[in-house]
Motif scaffolding. Structure first.
Motif, mmCIF file in Angstrom:
data_model
loop_
_atom_site.group_PDB
_atom_site.id
_atom_site.type_symbol
_atom_site.label_atom_id
_atom_site.label_comp_id
_atom_site.label_asym_id
_atom_site.label_seq_id
_atom_site.Cartn_x
_atom_site.Cartn_y
_atom_site.Cartn_z
ATOM 1 N N MET A 1 0.825 -1.195 0.000
ATOM 2 C CA MET A 1 0.000 0.000 0.000
ATOM 3 C C MET A 1 0.866 1.253 0.000
ATOM 4 O O MET A 1 1.165 1.818 1.034
ATOM 5 N N LEU A 4 -1.283 7.194 -0.831
ATOM 6 C CA LEU A 4 -2.406 7.553 -1.695
ATOM 7 C C LEU A 4 -2.444 9.069 -1.868
ATOM 8 O O LEU A 4 -2.489 9.811 -0.883
ATOM 9 N N ASP A 19 -1.153 12.104 -12.684
ATOM 10 C CA ASP A 19 -1.477 10.720 -12.350
ATOM 11 C C ASP A 19 -0.410 9.770 -12.895
ATOM 12 O O ASP A 19 0.048 8.851 -12.195
ATOM 13 N N ALA A 23 2.083 7.595 -10.528
ATOM 14 C CA ALA A 23 1.978 6.141 -10.621
ATOM 15 C C ALA A 23 3.327 5.518 -10.971
ATOM 16 O O ALA A 23 3.685 4.453 -10.454
ATOM 17 N N ARG A 28 -0.200 5.478 -5.226
ATOM 18 C CA ARG A 28 -1.588 5.254 -5.612
ATOM 19 C C ARG A 28 -2.240 6.616 -5.792
ATOM 20 O O ARG A 28 -1.874 7.571 -5.102
ATOM 21 N N THR A 29 -3.198 6.726 -6.706
ATOM 22 C CA THR A 29 -3.817 8.026 -6.971
ATOM 23 C C THR A 29 -5.331 7.896 -7.103
ATOM 24 O O THR A 29 -5.858 6.831 -7.432
#
Length: 227
Positions: A1, A4, A19, A23, A28-29
């Motif tokens: 994880m 974000l 993005d 990435a 994470r986006t």
């Protein structure tokens, strides 16, 4: 994880570029095209960082930033074409952690995002969440307190682990008992005092590991995790 990142930007091209670069660096986006959606996604997903445009429909970036600061201390970087000193001061006054002027180099934005996350004391990579001397392995459901050879593994129940991990995503934010119930005991009939019981046991385990005062109570509201 990995961490974000919420990209709040109404320009499709800019949002797509950010993005892609984030990435590529392992983040994470999630994307929001207007201020109201950004606020809703922040509440639902609790991102580690927000990249925030100023000129957005429904709610502008200043209003979104003000709401984020009312909720807690989620790091936020303003990304805007407003390049005057008064605009930069406005962002810093409301609580922005950094300010990037358009047009920008997306590589620089990624570098600034990493720097802001480091300064905030929060790093999430490969399933690891770190807040100060706390290290939380989200995949193994393990938590440790300390640094280097002085680390002590915390023997937590599943609920205690969930509470600690949930609070560690937003260091210094004050969580109400209802918030902790919804996030860590979903679908149960538990009462607020159940949260108090779990937090009390979690505090004792932190104290025994050397983390006294790490989870203070906020009178009349709930609890926070002090980084």
């Amino acid at each position: 994880m990995p961490a974000l990142v919420l990209i709040a930007e109404d320009d499709d091209e800019i949002s797509t570029i950010l993005d892609a670069y984030l990435a590529r660096e392992g983040f994470r986006t999630v994307q929001a095209r207007d201020g109201r959606t950004a606020i809703d996604l922040h509440l639902a997903l609790k991102p580690d960082l927000v990249l925030l445009d100023v000129s957005m429909p429904r709610l502008d970036g200043w209003e979104v930033l003000a709401e984020l600061r009312r909720r807690g201390n989620t790091p936020a970087i303003m990304i805007t074409a407003l390049d005057k000193d008064i605009d930069r001061l406005q962002g810093l006054r409301i609580g922005a952690d950094d300010y990037v002027v358009k047009p920008f180099n997306p590589i620089e934005v990624v570098a600034r995002a990493k720097a802001v996350l480091r300064r905030s004391g929060l790093a999430t990579t490969a399933g690891i969440l770190r807040v100060g001397p706390l290290t939380i392995d989200l995949d193994a459901y393990q938590a440790r307190f300390g640094v280097g050879d002085e680390e002590v593994q915390l023997m937590l129940t599943l609920t205690e682990f969930r509470i600690l991990a949930h609070m560690a995503r937003s260091p210094a934010k004050v969580f109400t008992r209802s918030e902790l119930l919804d996030a860590c005991l979903p679908g149960s009939d538990a009462l607020d005092r159940t949260v108090d019981s779990h937090v009390s046991k979690l505090r004792k385990k932190l104290e025994q590991a050397g983390g006294a005062g790490l989870m203070p109570g906020v009178r009349g509201i709930g609890y926070r995790l002090s980084a």
